[in-house]
Motif scaffolding. Structure first.
Motif, short mmCIF file in Angstrom:
data_model
loop_
_atom_site.label_atom_id
_atom_site.label_comp_id
_atom_site.label_asym_id
_atom_site.label_seq_id
_atom_site.Cartn_x
_atom_site.Cartn_y
_atom_site.Cartn_z
N MET A 182 0.83 -1.20 0.00
CA MET A 182 0.00 0.00 0.00
C MET A 182 0.86 1.25 0.00
O MET A 182 0.52 2.26 -0.61
CB MET A 182 -0.93 -0.01 1.22
N SER A 183 2.01 1.18 0.68
CA SER A 183 2.94 2.31 0.68
C SER A 183 3.46 2.57 -0.73
O SER A 183 3.62 3.73 -1.15
CB SER A 183 4.09 2.03 1.63
N THR A 184 3.69 1.50 -1.48
CA THR A 184 4.14 1.64 -2.86
C THR A 184 3.08 2.32 -3.72
O THR A 184 3.37 3.20 -4.53
CB THR A 184 4.49 0.26 -3.45
N ILE A 185 1.83 1.91 -3.53
CA ILE A 185 0.73 2.54 -4.26
C ILE A 185 0.63 4.01 -3.91
O ILE A 185 0.38 4.87 -4.77
CB ILE A 185 -0.60 1.82 -3.95
N ALA A 186 0.83 4.33 -2.61
CA ALA A 186 0.73 5.72 -2.15
C ALA A 186 1.76 6.62 -2.82
O ALA A 186 1.55 7.83 -2.94
CB ALA A 186 0.88 5.78 -0.64
N GLU A 187 2.86 6.04 -3.27
CA GLU A 187 3.87 6.83 -3.97
C GLU A 187 3.33 7.39 -5.29
O GLU A 187 3.87 8.35 -5.83
CB GLU A 187 5.11 5.98 -4.25
N GLY A 188 2.27 6.79 -5.79
CA GLY A 188 1.67 7.27 -7.03
C GLY A 188 0.46 8.16 -6.80
O GLY A 188 -0.26 8.47 -7.74
N LEU A 189 0.24 8.59 -5.56
CA LEU A 189 -0.88 9.46 -5.24
C LEU A 189 -0.38 10.89 -4.99
O LEU A 189 0.78 11.11 -4.62
CB LEU A 189 -1.60 8.95 -3.98
N PRO A 190 -1.26 11.89 -5.22
CA PRO A 190 -0.89 13.28 -4.91
C PRO A 190 -0.55 13.45 -3.44
O PRO A 190 -0.90 12.62 -2.60
CB PRO A 190 -2.16 14.06 -5.28
N LEU A 191 0.12 14.54 -3.12
CA LEU A 191 0.50 14.97 -1.78
C LEU A 191 1.78 14.31 -1.27
O LEU A 191 2.59 14.95 -0.60
CB LEU A 191 -0.61 14.72 -0.75
N THR A 192 1.99 13.02 -1.56
CA THR A 192 3.13 12.30 -0.99
C THR A 192 4.45 13.02 -1.27
O THR A 192 5.21 13.32 -0.34
CB THR A 192 3.19 10.87 -1.55
N HIS A 193 4.73 13.29 -2.52
CA HIS A 193 6.00 13.93 -2.87
C HIS A 193 5.98 15.43 -2.58
O HIS A 193 7.01 16.01 -2.21
CB HIS A 193 6.31 13.69 -4.35
#
Length: 248
Positions: A182-193
């Motif tokens: 799920m953390s890997t998927i979150a890398e492709g979501l807005p806000l993270t970076h």
């Protein structure tokens, strides 16, 4: 000229209609007061538990709150039209779909940026958080890119509004608390970076050091904008084929 009018005037008109033509002052409790209370809540929890500094919570929550207007407003550009029984009229117009749909994102991006900027400035003042002067301009850039990225995901959310009734969904979970996949998927979501880059800028790093994070956030936003537009077109075609603007 007609496309430009649809893009700018149509987008602004649609955004105003989200609030049923009420006075703009209705935005103050939702977009200006609420973010400050959220920042104060997490900051004082952080102080009590000795987890992170006030700066950590001010930066993170200020940018995170851009997701509220960006996801909610973009999702309701379609959901609101259907609720007011105007969606079928919009979809039967000969207007170009690119200015019709993408034009509605500009006021939303501006809204998300203003909310983030206000929360960042006011939250920093209330909690005595110091941000280096050299980081101000880069932080403005990161806030704008993050608002754009969140709006891109909101456009995908809007596409779902052609098939389902409820589109207002948002979640906020630390990456460290998620399973690896799920953390890997979150890398492709807005806000993270965007949040990661903003925190490093506030800690004194230069824009050149966080350029990769900002670029990743911008790329994610572009991907979601394209995906959202394609989904909108596909959902519109499917709605015409089924003769229905919603399934659930």
């Amino acid at each position: 000229m007609t496309s430009l009018r649809i893009f700018f005037v149509g987008g602004l008109t649609s955004y105003r209609a989200l609030f049923n033509w009420l006075t703009p002052w209705i935005l103050i409790p939702s977009f200006l007061i609420a973010p400050l209370f959220q920042i104060l809540l997490f900051a004082y929890i952080g102080r009590t538990t000795h987890l992170e500094s006030d700066r950590f919570y001010v930066i993170g929550n200020a940018l995170q709150y851009a997701a509220v207007p960006c996801l909610f407003a973009m999702g309701n550009t379609i959901g609101g039209e259907r609720y007011q029984h105007t969606l079928s009229l919009v979809l039967t117009t000969p207007a170009g779909r690119l200015p019709l749909f993408i034009g509605r994102s500009l006021p939303v991006i501006a809204n998300g940026f203003v909310v983030s900027a206000f929360a960042l400035v006011t939250g920093s003042a209330l909690l005595g958080v110091h941000v280096p002067l050299s980081a101000v301009a880069p932080l403005v850039l990161v806030a704008a890119v993050t608002a754009f990225s969140c709006t891109g995901l909101g456009l995908c959310n809007a596409a779902l509004g052609l098939r389902v009734r409820e589109t207002a969904v948002t979640v906020n979970v630390p990456l460290s608390s998620l399973p690896a996949w799920m953390s890997t998927i979150a890398e492709g979501l807005p806000l993270t970076h965007g949040i990661a880059g903003a925190r490093r800028l506030a800690d004194g790093e230069g824009l050149s050091r966080v350029g990769g994070l900002v670029g990743a956030e911008l790329l994610i936003g572009c991907i979601y904008v394209v995906a959202g537009y394609v989904l909108l077109r596909l959902m519109e075609v499917e709605s015409r084929r089924r003769g229905s603007l919603e399934v659930a």
